[in-house]
Design a protein around this motif. Structure first.
Motif, PDB file in Angstrom:
ATOM      1  N   ASP A 123       0.864  -1.240   0.213  1.00 21.16           N
ATOM      2  CA  ASP A 123       0.315   0.001   0.410  1.00 21.16           C
ATOM      3  C   ASP A 123       0.983   1.333  -0.402  1.00 21.16           C
ATOM      4  OD1 ASP A 123      -2.585  -1.335  -0.070  1.00 21.16           O
ATOM      5  OD2 ASP A 123      -2.767  -1.196   2.460  1.00 21.16           O
ATOM      6  N   ILE A 124       1.581   0.869   0.616  1.00 24.57           N
ATOM      7  CA  ILE A 124       2.968   2.433   0.789  1.00 24.57           C
ATOM      8  C   ILE A 124       4.078   3.062  -0.590  1.00 24.57           C
ATOM      9  CG2 ILE A 124       5.034   3.402   1.611  1.00 24.57           C
ATOM     10  CD1 ILE A 124       3.995   1.449   4.574  1.00 24.57           C
ATOM     11  N   PHE A 125       4.088   1.481  -0.865  1.00 30.38           N
ATOM     12  CA  PHE A 125       4.796   1.374  -1.995  1.00 30.38           C
ATOM     13  C   PHE A 125       3.397   1.619  -3.387  1.00 30.38           C
ATOM     14  CE2 PHE A 125       5.711  -1.010  -6.095  1.00 30.38           C
ATOM     15  CZ  PHE A 125       7.140  -0.669  -6.358  1.00 30.38           C
ATOM     16  N   THR A 126       2.664   1.899  -3.870  1.00 28.98           N
ATOM     17  CA  THR A 126       2.274   2.345  -4.053  1.00 28.98           C
ATOM     18  C   THR A 126       1.116   3.504  -4.553  1.00 28.98           C
ATOM     19  OG1 THR A 126      -0.385   1.149  -3.317  1.00 28.98           O
ATOM     20  CG2 THR A 126       0.787  -0.161  -5.565  1.00 28.98           C
ATOM     21  N   MET A 127       1.526   4.044  -3.240  1.00 27.44           N
ATOM     22  CA  MET A 127       1.573   5.272  -2.815  1.00 27.44           C
ATOM     23  C   MET A 127       2.120   6.101  -3.951  1.00 27.44           C
ATOM     24  SD  MET A 127       0.156   7.562   0.485  1.00 27.44           S
ATOM     25  CE  MET A 127       1.989   6.773   0.999  1.00 27.44           C
ATOM     26  N   LEU A 128       4.303   5.518  -3.500  1.00 32.17           N
ATOM     27  CA  LEU A 128       4.225   6.367  -3.756  1.00 32.17           C
ATOM     28  C   LEU A 128       5.223   6.078  -5.077  1.00 32.17           C
ATOM     29  CD1 LEU A 128       7.563   7.732  -3.193  1.00 32.17           C
ATOM     30  CD2 LEU A 128       8.408   5.226  -3.426  1.00 32.17           C
ATOM     31  N   VAL A 129       4.241   4.634  -6.322  1.00 31.96           N
ATOM     32  CA  VAL A 129       4.316   5.055  -7.830  1.00 31.96           C
ATOM     33  C   VAL A 129       3.363   5.568  -8.147  1.00 31.96           C
ATOM     34  CG1 VAL A 129       3.680   3.421  -9.096  1.00 31.96           C
ATOM     35  CG2 VAL A 129       5.106   1.983  -7.495  1.00 31.96           C
ATOM     36  N   MET A 130       2.577   5.901  -6.812  1.00 31.96           N
ATOM     37  CA  MET A 130       1.286   7.380  -7.520  1.00 31.96           C
ATOM     38  C   MET A 130       1.332   8.603  -7.891  1.00 31.96           C
ATOM     39  SD  MET A 130      -2.263   8.030  -6.111  1.00 31.96           S
ATOM     40  CE  MET A 130      -1.654   9.245  -4.780  1.00 31.96           C
ATOM     41  N   TRP A 131       2.710   8.923  -6.937  1.00 30.54           N
ATOM     42  CA  TRP A 131       3.635  10.598  -6.942  1.00 30.54           C
ATOM     43  C   TRP A 131       4.717  10.349  -7.806  1.00 30.54           C
ATOM     44  CZ3 TRP A 131      -0.089  14.301  -5.667  1.00 30.54           C
ATOM     45  CH2 TRP A 131      -0.033  14.000  -4.162  1.00 30.54           C
TER      46      TRP A 131
END
Length: 260
Positions: free
Chosen positions: A177-185
């Motif tokens: 979940d944290i990784f995908t948030m980073l990918v999004m930004w």
């Protein structure tokens, strides 16, 4: 011989695969008022909110800014939904896996087909929205099939690794979940990379999700066929992810049942 074996294997489990896809699709929208409409309505509402928030910061001088955001959010959502649901595809079907001798990857592919179906429904809305916003339709839109295929293969490859890791380490879901948030930004969903230096713009292409978003935007917003290196990057990311996922799956496949 290999092709015949694949076809034979597919025919053997074709009915099960179709039932899994139908089950996952119905389960997602069970007891909802709007049902499958949520696959289109949910992202649309998110995009409306985001466009209102980011328009004053990034989109004042950018034509078709809402379509710009829509494109990025749509592809990122497809990636996140496919890989997140794929991560739990084995554990959520452990009762079948531990009782029947069937290829385990079939559950992951079924989840990805469900996510792809949702994406295609949203893609239709996206194209209609783009036309209403004044984006010119042209035959190059057919080239969008290519990044859809490569991103689907990429999602399957990532899902193979995640679903295997999730069996051994349940904490992976929180880290992801944290990784995908980073990918999004880092995927330039809400902003243009044109304000960055040439070197920084090239570094963005190290992100597979941004590369696919960039491909879409070049065709839809600019009517330009992406350069050959963008074409190759999409294919390279897809094949690399699938290769690593298949290797990882094959190496630890025999241990899955013992940890379920």
């Amino acid at each position: 011989m290999l092709f015949e074996a694949i076809v034979s294997r597919w025919k053997k489990y074709n009915f099960l695969f179709e039932e899994l896809v139908k089950r996952d699709f119905k389960k997602k929208y069970k007891r909802t008022i709007f049902g499958v409409i949520w696959s289109m309505l949910g992202p649309l509402l998110q995009i409306m909110v985001m466009s209102l928030v980011f328009l004053n910061f990034f989109g004042r001088d950018m034509p078709h800014f809402v379509v710009f955001i829509f494109c990025g959010k749509m592809l990122f959502q497809f990636f996140k939904e496919s890989t997140s649901s794929g991560m739990q595809s084995l554990m959520s079907n452990k009762n079948l896996i531990t009782k029947m001798k069937i290829p385990k990857y079939i559950f992951l592919i079924a989840r990805n087909i469900t996510s792809l179906t949702n994406f295609i429904l949203l893609l239709v809305v996206f194209i209609l929205f783009a036309l209403i916003d004044g984006v010119t339709f042209h035959p190059r839109f057919l080239l969008l099939i290519y990044p859809i295929v490569t991103l689907t293969v990429f999602n399957i490859g990532v899902g193979l690794v995640l679903s295997a890791l999730f069996i051994f380490f349940k904490d992976i879901q929180y880290l992801y979940d944290i990784f995908t948030m980073l990918v999004m930004w880092m995927s330039a969903i809400f902003y243009s990379i044109e304000t960055f230096s040439i070197t920084a713009q090239r570094l963005f292409l190290l992100n597979p999700i941004f590369t696919h978003i960039h491909y879409f935007r070049l065709i839809v917003l600019h009517g330009v066929i992406p350069a050959w290196h963008i074409q190759l990057l999409c294919a390279a990311y897809a094949l690399t992810a699938l290769g690593v996922g298949a290797w990882f799956y094959k190496k630890y496949n025999y241990r899955f049942v013992y940890y379920m």
